[in-house]
Scaffold this active site. Structure first.
Site, PDB file in Angstrom:
ATOM      1  N   ASP A  67       0.817  -1.215   0.000  1.00  0.00           N
ATOM      2  CA  ASP A  67       0.000   0.000   0.000  1.00  0.00           C
ATOM      3  C   ASP A  67       0.853   1.269   0.000  1.00  0.00           C
ATOM      4  O   ASP A  67       2.072   1.218   0.216  1.00  0.00           O
ATOM      5  CB  ASP A  67      -0.962  -0.002   1.201  1.00  0.00           C
ATOM      6  CG  ASP A  67      -0.302  -0.453   2.504  1.00  0.00           C
ATOM      7  OD1 ASP A  67       0.943  -0.489   2.568  1.00  0.00           O
ATOM      8  OD2 ASP A  67      -1.029  -0.757   3.458  1.00  0.00           O
ATOM      9  N   ASN A 136      -7.584  -3.386  14.319  1.00  0.00           N
ATOM     10  CA  ASN A 136      -8.974  -3.714  13.990  1.00  0.00           C
ATOM     11  C   ASN A 136      -9.051  -4.863  12.983  1.00  0.00           C
ATOM     12  O   ASN A 136     -10.085  -5.091  12.374  1.00  0.00           O
ATOM     13  CB  ASN A 136      -9.692  -2.469  13.448  1.00  0.00           C
ATOM     14  CG  ASN A 136      -9.011  -1.932  12.196  1.00  0.00           C
ATOM     15  OD1 ASN A 136      -8.058  -2.532  11.689  1.00  0.00           O
ATOM     16  ND2 ASN A 136      -9.489  -0.809  11.695  1.00  0.00           N
ATOM     17  N   HIS A 138      -7.227  -5.091  10.200  1.00  0.00           N
ATOM     18  CA  HIS A 138      -6.938  -4.741   8.802  1.00  0.00           C
ATOM     19  C   HIS A 138      -5.629  -5.362   8.329  1.00  0.00           C
ATOM     20  O   HIS A 138      -4.715  -5.598   9.118  1.00  0.00           O
ATOM     21  CB  HIS A 138      -6.979  -3.221   8.569  1.00  0.00           C
ATOM     22  CG  HIS A 138      -5.833  -2.443   9.130  1.00  0.00           C
ATOM     23  ND1 HIS A 138      -6.001  -1.299   9.880  1.00  0.00           N
ATOM     24  CD2 HIS A 138      -4.478  -2.603   9.050  1.00  0.00           C
ATOM     25  CE1 HIS A 138      -4.822  -0.806  10.205  1.00  0.00           C
ATOM     26  NE2 HIS A 138      -3.882  -1.589   9.720  1.00  0.00           N
ATOM     27  N   GLU A 143      -9.703  -2.007   5.480  1.00  0.00           N
ATOM     28  CA  GLU A 143     -10.314  -1.800   6.793  1.00  0.00           C
ATOM     29  C   GLU A 143     -11.581  -2.649   6.912  1.00  0.00           C
ATOM     30  O   GLU A 143     -12.134  -3.089   5.901  1.00  0.00           O
ATOM     31  CB  GLU A 143     -10.678  -0.312   6.957  1.00  0.00           C
ATOM     32  CG  GLU A 143      -9.497   0.636   6.888  1.00  0.00           C
ATOM     33  CD  GLU A 143      -8.545   0.520   8.077  1.00  0.00           C
ATOM     34  OE1 GLU A 143      -8.919  -0.102   9.094  1.00  0.00           O
ATOM     35  OE2 GLU A 143      -7.420   1.042   7.981  1.00  0.00           O
TER      36      GLU A 143
HETATM   37  C1  F6R Z   1       1.545  -1.633   6.205  1.00  0.00           C
HETATM   38  C2  F6R Z   1       0.200  -2.168   6.289  1.00  0.00           C
HETATM   39  C3  F6R Z   1      -0.591  -2.179   7.555  1.00  0.00           C
HETATM   40  C4  F6R Z   1       0.218  -2.620   8.778  1.00  0.00           C
HETATM   41  C5  F6R Z   1      -0.654  -2.648  10.031  1.00  0.00           C
HETATM   42  C6  F6R Z   1       0.136  -2.981  11.276  1.00  0.00           C
HETATM   43  O1  F6R Z   1       2.027  -1.686   4.870  1.00  0.00           O
HETATM   44  O2  F6R Z   1      -0.266  -2.568   5.300  1.00  0.00           O
HETATM   45  O3  F6R Z   1      -1.691  -3.023   7.368  1.00  0.00           O
HETATM   46  O4  F6R Z   1       0.762  -3.876   8.552  1.00  0.00           O
HETATM   47  O5  F6R Z   1      -1.268  -1.386  10.213  1.00  0.00           O
HETATM   48  O6  F6R Z   1       1.018  -1.935  11.530  1.00  0.00           O
HETATM   49  P1  F6R Z   1       2.136  -2.048  12.664  1.00  0.00           P
HETATM   50  O7  F6R Z   1       3.093  -3.092  12.218  1.00  0.00           O
HETATM   51  O8  F6R Z   1       2.744  -0.683  12.712  1.00  0.00           O
HETATM   52  O9  F6R Z   1       1.423  -2.425  13.924  1.00  0.00           O
END
Ligand code: F6R
Length: 242
Positions: A67, A136, A138, A143
């Site tokens: 992303d 959550n 995701h 989301e």
């Molecule tokens: C990042 C991504 C997000 C993260 C998720 C967890 O490219 O796609 O889905 O993997 O928000 O983030 P952290 O590792 O910071 O807890």
């Protein structure tokens, strides 16, 4: 699904890095799917260590990130492209043209998304996709919602995410309102998936995603239907899965 409970963040990172190491060693021209966020930083450090020790080369590897914010140049210090350069790309021998992050600077969202999806297919598909896990449930920027999005698409960031991200920008007006993300369908097409999660604050989400019902309100639960998923967590994040 295979669940591995490591003793701490360092062991989780090493075990996950080993999955990538083994693939790159056995298939030097493999296609990797990569993630940003705080969780994979240790894993990237392990891969850089292996590279610096002369054990591994990324010269023939191709990568596709999950992303990117829409509206940020790759050079912006909050772009995911910048993050990947900082933590991996500039530290190993991967040619810049072999690394792909959705083009946040492309204002034509349809083209940005369809070009990205086509690029993955043209490269032969993702051999191994790395994922982190949002609180959550995701994955990527998918989301919780009422369906599983299929392809790479644009998402509107919630007010909560915009507020939370504003600490990283000079003003809240600079925070991107949208992002490009691989869809759940794009992720599910990867031949293998490794998901990493650490910390007590992820324990309930890990449990819900992998031991609860498969529902789009918990996007990561779709992975229960993938034929080759390894979930690597530390003891805290795995606490409710024993
Ligand atoms: C990042 C991504 C997000 C993260 C998720 C967890 O490219 O796609 O889905 O993997 O928000 O983030 P952290 O590792 O910071 O807890």
């Amino acid at each position: 699904m295979k669940l591995v409970i490591a003793k701490d963040y360092a062991e989780m990172s090493r075990l996950a890095a080993d999955e990538f190491f083994a693939l790159v060693a056995s298939k030097p021209d493999c296609v990797l799917g990569l993630a940003t966020g705080s969780t994979p930083i240790g894993l990237y450090d392990c891969l850089v260590e292996d590279y610096e020790a002369g054990k591994i080369s990324f010269a023939d590897v191709t990568t596709f990130n999950l992303d990117e914010y829409r509206g940020l140049d790759p050079e912006h210090n909050q772009s995911y492209h910048y993050f990947m350069n900082e933590h991996l790309f500039s530290r190993v021998d991967i040619p810049a043209q072999s690394t792909h992050v959705p083009d946040g600077a492309n204002p034509d969202s349809d083209a940005a998304c369809s070009d990205y999806e086509a690029g993955i297919i043209a490269a032969g598909g993702v051999d191994l996709q790395l994922l982190g896990l949002g609180h959550n449930g995701h994955i990527g920027f998918n989301e919780p919602c009422d369906h599983f999005p299929v392809d790479t698409h644009v998402v509107k960031l919630t007010e909560r995410t915009i507020q939370a991200n504003s600490r990283l920008f000079d003003s809240i007006d600079e925070v991107p309102r949208e992002a490009y993300t691989m869809g759940i369908g794009t992720i599910m097409k990867a031949r293998r998936v490794v998901l990493v999660a650490n910390g007590a604050d992820k324990a309930q989400t890990v449990h819900d995603a992998f031991f609860g019902p498969v529902v789009p309100q918990v996007p990561a639960s779709a992975l229960q239907l993938h034929p080759d998923v390894t979930v690597i967590v530390d003891e805290e994040a795995g606490a409710l899965c024993k």
